[in-house]
Design an enzyme around this catalytic site. Structure first.
Site, short mmCIF file in Angstrom:
data_model
loop_
_atom_site.label_atom_id
_atom_site.label_comp_id
_atom_site.label_asym_id
_atom_site.label_seq_id
_atom_site.Cartn_x
_atom_site.Cartn_y
_atom_site.Cartn_z
N GLY A 139 -1.55 -4.70 -13.00
CA GLY A 139 -0.88 -5.93 -12.61
C GLY A 139 0.61 -5.90 -12.83
O GLY A 139 1.29 -6.92 -12.69
N GLU A 181 -4.02 0.61 -16.32
CA GLU A 181 -4.41 1.07 -14.99
C GLU A 181 -3.57 0.43 -13.88
O GLU A 181 -4.07 -0.37 -13.12
CB GLU A 181 -5.90 0.84 -14.76
CG GLU A 181 -6.40 -0.48 -15.33
CD GLU A 181 -7.86 -0.76 -15.00
OE1 GLU A 181 -8.70 -0.02 -15.53
OE2 GLU A 181 -8.13 -1.69 -14.24
N GLY A 237 -1.60 0.16 -10.34
CA GLY A 237 -1.79 0.72 -9.00
C GLY A 237 -0.53 0.49 -8.18
O GLY A 237 0.29 1.38 -7.98
N ARG A 238 -0.34 -0.76 -7.80
CA ARG A 238 0.76 -1.12 -6.91
C ARG A 238 2.12 -0.70 -7.47
O ARG A 238 3.01 -0.28 -6.74
CB ARG A 238 0.71 -2.65 -6.69
CG ARG A 238 1.75 -3.14 -5.76
CD ARG A 238 1.43 -4.52 -5.16
NE ARG A 238 2.37 -4.71 -4.10
CZ ARG A 238 3.55 -5.31 -4.25
NH1 ARG A 238 3.86 -5.85 -5.41
NH2 ARG A 238 4.40 -5.40 -3.26
N ARG A 253 -0.97 -8.05 3.84
CA ARG A 253 -0.51 -8.83 2.68
C ARG A 253 0.18 -10.14 3.02
O ARG A 253 -0.08 -11.15 2.38
CB ARG A 253 0.39 -7.98 1.77
CG ARG A 253 -0.34 -6.79 1.13
CD ARG A 253 0.55 -6.07 0.13
NE ARG A 253 0.60 -6.77 -1.14
CZ ARG A 253 1.69 -7.31 -1.66
NH1 ARG A 253 2.84 -7.23 -1.03
NH2 ARG A 253 1.63 -7.93 -2.81
N CYS A 295 -3.87 -11.40 18.03
CA CYS A 295 -4.12 -12.76 18.51
C CYS A 295 -4.59 -13.65 17.37
O CYS A 295 -5.77 -14.01 17.27
CB CYS A 295 -5.10 -12.73 19.66
SG CYS A 295 -4.34 -11.98 21.10
N TYR A 309 -1.49 -1.39 -0.85
CA TYR A 309 -2.30 -2.36 -0.12
C TYR A 309 -1.80 -2.54 1.31
O TYR A 309 -1.76 -3.64 1.85
CB TYR A 309 -2.34 -3.71 -0.85
CG TYR A 309 -2.85 -3.56 -2.26
CD1 TYR A 309 -4.19 -3.31 -2.50
CD2 TYR A 309 -1.97 -3.60 -3.34
CE1 TYR A 309 -4.66 -3.11 -3.80
CE2 TYR A 309 -2.43 -3.40 -4.64
CZ TYR A 309 -3.77 -3.15 -4.85
OH TYR A 309 -4.23 -2.96 -6.13
#
Ligand code: ASP
Ligand code: MG
Length: 876
Positions: free
Chosen positions: A722, A758, A760-761, A797, A828, A857
């Site tokens: 996070g 841990e 990620g982003r 996102r 659309c 992501y």
């Protein structure tokens, strides 16, 4: 000077300078520069000045001294000293310029009216400050290349009119000048010259006596002169860059309000901000003269512009202001219901005591009103007299001190449904009065004064920050206070993709849309985390095991890069485990941590068979598939009860999130584990993503560690990921040193447990960009669209989390921004918007648009929706 402008057409600018702007020689040199610049543009200038800073307060001591002559003399001496110092600094040809005013001060101090504090005598005392500063200014400007500067006595031109029911006090010390455009005055002044200096704060009444326009009244003088001269513009030069969406001392994220209409500005000025005197705007609005608030220290900065603005602007909250020192009078009566004339009686009492009522709230048996903080109120016992009168018709309660918190913005009613979050904030408080203005411009809550400072930043975050991000139109919200303090304009942060522009344009020319990842950037992010050390003298690694949460981006090249940097891997599906093993066939299985949620039994069985570490986050697996875990070591994911993160959809804690075992079920989980012979060797929690505040991990770590002490075999504490990546320049990057500090603190207390994380982003977001090409542009009404060849099918996102990604036109990276556009994809869906309200240069078909921070992501969430192929990935 502009020789081609005929004298008769030269427009007027009224420039007002407050106390601090006139207190030193260098400030006066500044005034001279500003005036000269106006003249060079062919404008005539009327300078309006306040007294030297602090001088009005010193004069007030004389005015209030009554029988304390020593106090008056001390103040007088200080005033003389302040002015003498400035005269010396200015090196004026005639050091005696102030002699007549100083003599007048001597006469006024010695005057017998001092004892009675006669109002007209007080006005003369106060007027001295502006009379002296303007006299000094006129003499100084003449030495600064403005030899024809003329001194004007403001009292000859500003005539105050008494208002109905106005008491003697305010008729003399807080008078009103109904200024309107006056062509004769303008012509007469124009005939006399081009640069004038006059006093703020003072005017005359019908009998020719000196009166004051109220404290801070120099702004009002500037407004009056601006209207009378029908000036091109009134400039209020101050020490701040303009009006802000909240008090920047309480809310550093407060945004500069670049443009306001008169009524909005009036509301903001009236309800709190001290930047501008609210009375200055009325005459300007009627005469349609714009007003600009300018910062003396940053003269090139545009400031806040106040003028008539079309009412078709979208409704939004522009400012939150607070007025403290508000007095509430609550009047209770059983007889009020359907009783004729009760309010008339009550309000008559207010009128008789000369008190103006600001807000009114009424219920069946209660009327509550607020009184503005006014000198009148503080300086007299008018309140007890009022209460005594009111007590004859109702039960009176005086509540003070209170604070009135006002939300200002056009179309407040249309915003009511968005205010639920605000009402929740207030729900916990005692709100004494709520009032919505009939002009639809403000909503005010009155609460206890002590609560205001804490509440305002929360309201600002809830209401304005979101609006300002959505309306990324510099025309309304300028930079934040914090950005301004950091120095403006902040150049775009150096990023790898700016440096690699030529290569990226080439890649986009080959194929579009395209995801491009820079491994160098991944490596740099990985090293920054790997180097996290406890503050000296300890130098050991703080985090014993870093896992890359590969759901952010499972590209094999990225997995290999992070493996090379020492990362283990966190997977949430069997397919992710397969992806890691495919990319890194030699990786020992125990370097993989499997943390699924609501996965089927088969995935756990397969993972255990591989020797991967497994995290459980529910009772169900142990209750129903116990034999699968016999003899196994497992990790337990608990829910600490609260979620955190940049959007509701990324909060992974709390009863409404589907993750984790609730704290009150942990014992049951342990019993089940014991029953089937599983060992709990690790505790884990992950509360959400996009967190920029390091202290978050301290609390997670400490809570898990203290929980772990109650177990017998815990080896590791996994505090999740996070780690936030700031998207906008007003967000502060996560402070890694601070993170190291908080982790070290907890680790010292619980050295027996290994610390795992841990992210990620954090590792990959800014290492990737999405390149797309402009397909079409379109204008509908006032809205401009730039369409690109991919949208939510490649990058979900923005649609899913309202995520904000920086967007630039890479083909025209350095071109000046044109109008505000909506960057949309070809899918659309109305939600297919990659970036709302962005300022981009004029975009043409084929231009390459870059969407930044798309390394996490992005591709992994892409879909074939509309059967449109999402962007392919390429590594550089
Ligand atoms: N000198 C006056 C005051 O301090 C007026 C002004 O500065 O605007 O209130
Ligand atoms: Mg002021």
């Amino acid at each position: 000077m502009n020789a081609v402008t005929p004298a008769a057409h030269r427009p007027w600018v009224v420039a007002k300078f407050g106390g601090t702007s006139v207190s030193t020689r260098s400030r006066w040199e500044n005034i001279a520069r500003i005036a000269a610049a106006h003249r060079a543009r062919g404008q005539r200038v009327l300078i309006v000045v306040s007294a030297l800073s602090g001088v009005t307060d010193l004069l007030k001591r004389i005015a209030d001294s009554a029988d304390d002559e020593a106090a008056a003399r001390a103040a007088q001496a200080e005033i003389v000293r302040r002015h003498a110092a400035l005269v010396a600094d200015m090196q004026l040809a005639d050091p005696q310029v102030l002699a007549p005013r100083l003599a007048e001060m001597e006469r006024l101090v010695a005057d017998t009216r001092r004892a009675s504090r006669a109002l007209e005598w007080q006005a003369q005392v106060f007027a001295l400050g502006e009379l002296m500063s303007s006299a000094l200014g006129a003499a100084f400007l003449a030495t600064q290349g403005l030899p024809d500067t003329q001194w004007l006595d403001a009292r000859e031109h500003l005539l105050a009119q008494p208002l109905p029911n106005q008491g003697a006090w305010s008729r003399t010390l807080s008078a009103t000048v109904p200024a309107v455009p006056d062509a004769a005055f303008e012509a007469a002044l124009a005939a006399r010259g081009e640069v004038f200096i006059t006093q703020g704060f003072i005017a005359r009444d019908g009998e020719g006596r000196t009166v004051l326009l109220g404290r801070g009244g120099s702004d009002t003088s500037a407004g009056c002169f601006g209207a009378m001269l029908r000036a091109q513009c009134v400039e209020i030069w101050t020490d701040v860059p303009g009006m802000f969406s909240a008090n920047p001392r309480l809310v550093p994220e407060a945004r500069l309000l670049a443009r306001l209409d008169y009524q909005e500005a009036q509301e903001i000025a009236t309800t709190g901000a001290k930047v501008l005197h609210p009375r200055s705007l009325g005459p300007l609005r009627r005469a349609d003269v714009p007003l600009v608030i300018k910062d003396t220290n940053r003269p090139g900065f545009p400031g806040t512009e106040i003028r008539a603005i079309g009412s078709d602007a979208a409704p939004c909250v522009k400012a939150i202001s607070a007025r403290k020192g508000v007095t509430l009078i609550s009047m209770e009566t059983v007889g009020m219901w359907q009783q004729v004339g009760f309010l008339a009686d009550v309000f008559t009492a207010f009128k008789q005591h000369g008190l103006s009522v600001d807000l009114i709230g009424s219920a069946e048996t209660n009327v509550t009103v607020s009184l503005d903080p006014s000198e009148n109120l503080v300086n007299s016992d008018v309140l007890s007299a009022l209460a005594a009168d009111l007590a004859k018709v109702c039960r009176v309660k005086v509540l003070a001190p209170c604070a009135a918190i006002t939300l200002v913005g056009r179309g407040m009613r249309a915003l009511l449904q968005r205010l639920s979050g605000v009402l929740a904030e207030f729900g916990a408080l005692d709100v004494h009065l709520i009032s919505q203005s009939s002009n639809n411009l403000n909503l005010t809550f009155v609460i206890d004064e002590a609560l205001a400072d804490e509440l305002i930043p929360r309201l600002h975050a809830l209401l304005i920050r979101a609006d300002a991000l959505r309306a990324e139109d510099g025309a309304v919200f300028g930079p934040s206070w914090r950005e301004l303090e950091a120095g403006t304009p902040s150049p775009p942060a150096p990023t790898w993709w700016r440096a690699a522009r030529a290569d990226l344009l080439e890649l986009a020319a080959q194929r579009s849309p395209r995801y491009v990842y820079a491994l160098d950037a991944v490596r740099a992010n990985a090293r920054a985390l790997m180097q996290l050390r406890a503050p000296a003298p300890a130098t050991t690694a703080l985090v014993d095991r870093w896992h890359y949460a590969l759901k952010a981006n499972p590209h094999p090249a990225i997995l290999r890069e992070l493996h090379g940097q020492g990362f283990a891997f966190e997977c949430v599906s069997l397919a992710e485990i397969d992806a890691v093993r495919a990319a890194l066939p030699q990786l020992p299985a125990e370097r993989i941590l499997f943390t699924p949620n609501f996965a089927p039994r088969s995935e756990y069985v397969a993972a255990l068979a591989l020797g991967v570490r497994v995290t459980l986050d529910a009772l169900h697996p142990l209750q129903h598939w116990g034999e699968a875990f016999a003899g196994q070591a497992v990790h337990l994911r608990v829910d600490l009860g609260v979620g955190r993160g940049h959007h509701d959809k990324v909060k992974t804690g709390g009863a409404t999130s589907k993750f984790g075992v609730a704290l009150d079920q942990v014992d049951e989980f342990r019993a089940l584990a014991r029953g089937c012979g599983a060992r709990i060797v690790g505790l884990h929690a992950h509360l959400g993503s996009g967190i920029l505040d390091a202290s978050h991990w301290r609390s997670v770590y400490a809570q898990l560690a203290s929980l772990a002490e109650g177990f017998s075999r815990i080896e590791s504490i996994d505090i999740g990921g996070g780690l936030g990546v700031p998207a906008r320049s007003d967000e502060r990057a996560l402070d890694l040193a601070a993170l190291a500090g908080v982790l070290a603190e907890v680790k010292q207390a619980y050295p027996q447990f290994q610390l795992w994380m841990e992210p990620g982003r954090y590792l990959v977001a800014d290492a990737g960009v999405l390149l797309a090409r402009v397909t079409q542009t379109k204008r509908k009404g006032r809205v401009h669209y730039v369409g690109v060849d991919t949208g939510m099918n490649s990058l979900l996102r923005p649609a899913l989390y309202d995520a904000w990604h920086e967007i630039v036109n890479l083909s025209r990276l350095d071109a000046a921004p044109a109008h505000m556009v909506q960057v949309v994809g070809p899918i659309c869906e109305s939600g297919d918007v990659l970036g709302a309200n962005r300022r981009l240069p004029e975009c043409r078909e084929g231009d390459v648009i870059l969407i930044a921070q798309a390394g996490a992501y992005g591709a992994v969430m892409a879909s074939h929706y509309n059967l449109r192929e999402p962007a392919m990935e390429v590594i550089i």
